[in-house]
Design an enzyme around this catalytic site. Structure first.
Site, PDB file in Angstrom:
ATOM      1  N   GLN A  38       0.920  -1.082   0.064  1.00 53.05           N
ATOM      2  CA  GLN A  38       0.069   0.063  -0.021  1.00 53.05           C
ATOM      3  C   GLN A  38       0.839   1.155   0.052  1.00 53.05           C
ATOM      4  O   GLN A  38       1.330   1.644   1.185  1.00 53.05           O
ATOM      5  CB  GLN A  38      -0.899   0.000   1.270  1.00 53.05           C
ATOM      6  N   HIS A  52      -3.263   4.431  -1.960  1.00 53.11           N
ATOM      7  CA  HIS A  52      -4.127   4.790  -0.836  1.00 53.11           C
ATOM      8  C   HIS A  52      -4.579   6.026  -1.098  1.00 53.11           C
ATOM      9  O   HIS A  52      -4.102   7.075  -0.735  1.00 53.11           O
ATOM     10  CB  HIS A  52      -2.992   4.704   0.515  1.00 53.11           C
ATOM     11  N   ASN A 112      -9.208   7.264   4.037  1.00 54.63           N
ATOM     12  CA  ASN A 112      -8.706   7.693   5.271  1.00 54.63           C
ATOM     13  C   ASN A 112      -8.121   8.811   5.773  1.00 54.63           C
ATOM     14  O   ASN A 112      -7.497   8.947   6.782  1.00 54.63           O
ATOM     15  CB  ASN A 112      -7.985   6.372   6.137  1.00 54.63           C
ATOM     16  N   TYR A 115      -5.970  10.742   4.333  1.00 55.06           N
ATOM     17  CA  TYR A 115      -4.578  10.978   3.946  1.00 55.06           C
ATOM     18  C   TYR A 115      -4.399  11.745   2.610  1.00 55.06           C
ATOM     19  O   TYR A 115      -5.605  12.320   2.250  1.00 55.06           O
ATOM     20  CB  TYR A 115      -3.572   9.602   3.652  1.00 55.06           C
ATOM     21  N   ARG A 149      -7.578   2.176  -3.115  1.00 58.58           N
ATOM     22  CA  ARG A 149      -8.497   2.112  -1.661  1.00 58.58           C
ATOM     23  C   ARG A 149      -9.289   3.417  -1.567  1.00 58.58           C
ATOM     24  O   ARG A 149      -8.538   4.482  -1.533  1.00 58.58           O
ATOM     25  CB  ARG A 149      -7.705   1.916  -0.490  1.00 58.58           C
ATOM     26  N   GLY A 176      -9.590  -6.702   8.723  1.00 60.30           N
ATOM     27  CA  GLY A 176      -8.271  -6.405   9.308  1.00 60.30           C
ATOM     28  C   GLY A 176      -7.896  -6.931  10.634  1.00 60.30           C
ATOM     29  O   GLY A 176      -7.274  -7.659  10.334  1.00 60.30           O
TER      30      GLY A 176
END
Length: 373
Positions: free
Chosen positions: A97, A178, A181, A183, A230, A328
């Site tokens: 990732q 990624h 979330n 970022y 993602r 997860g």
């Protein structure tokens, strides 16, 4: 009718089953270099159809947490080569990732102690993980970021390109971009963290520009069939917010449909929290999101994530709602999770106190069924 345990080919990657290990930050790679403990951790979980590594920084600037691995120096790539060789020897497949945290960082983790970078100079209401002088770990408030200059953005896109090439040379089967979330890529997407007035801000098209520049660069470098992405349409993680996520992420997936990607990885609801979490004034419609992707010509495997147990995972794949399911926390405590799911065996409970930092305890010492026997 497909089963969770059937093989599947996603892009250029053939998998033995549809159980995926989700990316999990564990803070056990000092100096951003994977080590023998990391080798053991991933090898233990190689029965997953696909392993997605913990978030791995594409550059020093992209690092936001202490002791997370990187893709930007030779020692780290040599460490990752040991991991990928071990996973492949055990019969597994693994992608890395690729991560740039943007504003979710701390001055002490940045080159020359500089400010973290972000689309806009808006400090996140979030925390990061630091290692104290005595070797203990603790969480601290993120630092105030600075807004990226337009001329800097192309350099970060180039960092993604170089990191994807480095990943393939280190033996990975592919990469995951990624974009979730809260970022950096997600920060550009959302109006709550992007107040730019240039070509990277304002309209949905402008806010998604950076994402597609990254996807363009990475797919041209290593081939789209080795690339996944993602997204997390409604998660509040790391102060991520947009008041109207449905049209935003519909635009995103329609754009992703142009690329013959390996997979699209969707976090449903709040990351690590409620699956029915919503932002804005109406629930997010994941069914219409996938329909929009398919209508635009998208053919990549659809991967879902967040709060799945055995029953829900089996139903989701058998019904065709998803092609793969990522787990997860269950993978933290159950290195043989695939077998436990297949045989409907009770799962080990994870020890949350050992999630971040430390050594083998809570990392490589969870028992498999064979160990128990």
């Amino acid at each position: 009718m497909a089963s969770l345990f059937d093989p599947i080919t996603i892009g250029d990657i053939s998998l033995s089953n549809r159980v995926v290990m989700a990316p999990l930050t564990r803070n056990r790679s000092p100096q951003a270099v994977p080590n023998d403990l990391n080798v053991a951790y991933y090898e233990q979980r190689a029965s997953a159809g696909l392993l997605i590594t913990e978030g791995t920084a594409i550059s020093h600037q992209g690092q936001g947490y202490a002791d997370v691995p990187g893709l930007y120096k030779p020692e780290a790539l040599a460490g990752w080569r040991k991991v990928t060789d071990s996973v492949h020897k055990a019969g597994g497949k693994i992608v890395v990732q690729m991560w740039h945290v943007g504003r979710i960082s701390h001055d002490s983790l940045q080159p020359q102690g500089g400010k973290p970078v972000a689309p806009s100079a808006i400090r996140a209401k979030s925390k990061t993980y630091l290692v104290n002088p005595d070797g203990t770990g603790s969480f601290a408030e993120t630092s105030e970021p600075r807004a990226l200059e337009p001329a800097e953005i192309a350099g970060i896109v180039e960092d993604y390109r170089k990191a994807s090439r480095a990943a393939i040379e280190a033996g990975f089967d592919g990469v995951e971009i990624h974009a979730a979330n809260g970022y950096l890529i997600d920060q550009f997407l959302r109006s709550g963290s992007n107040e730019r007035t240039d070509a990277y801000g304002g309209s949905i098209e402008n806010r998604a520009r950076f994402l597609f520049e990254v996807v363009d660069a990475v797919t041209k470098e290593i081939g789209a069939g080795r690339v996944g992405i993602r997204i997390s349409p409604v998660t509040p993680a790391n102060d991520a917010f947009d008041p109207d996520p449905q049209p935003l992420f519909t635009y995103v997936v329609e754009g992703l449909a142009r690329y013959p990607l390996a997979y699209v990885h969707v976090i449903e609801g709040a990351t690590g929290g409620a699956r029915d979490h919503q932002q804005g004034d109406r629930p997010f419609d994941y069914t219409s999101l996938r329909a929009a992707y398919a209508a635009a010509g998208g053919r990549a495997a659809w991967m879902t994530n967040n709060g799945y147990d055995r029953g829900l995972a089996l139903k989701t794949v058998e019904s065709g709602e998803a092609d793969l399911v990522a787990f997860g926390k269950p993978f933290i405590a159950n290195p043989d999770l695939v077998r436990r799911l297949r045989d409907n065996v009770a799962l080990n409970a994870p020890d949350q106190a050992t999630f971040y930092g430390g050594g083998a305890k809570g990392y490589t010492d969870y028992p498999s069924l064979e160990n128990v026997a």
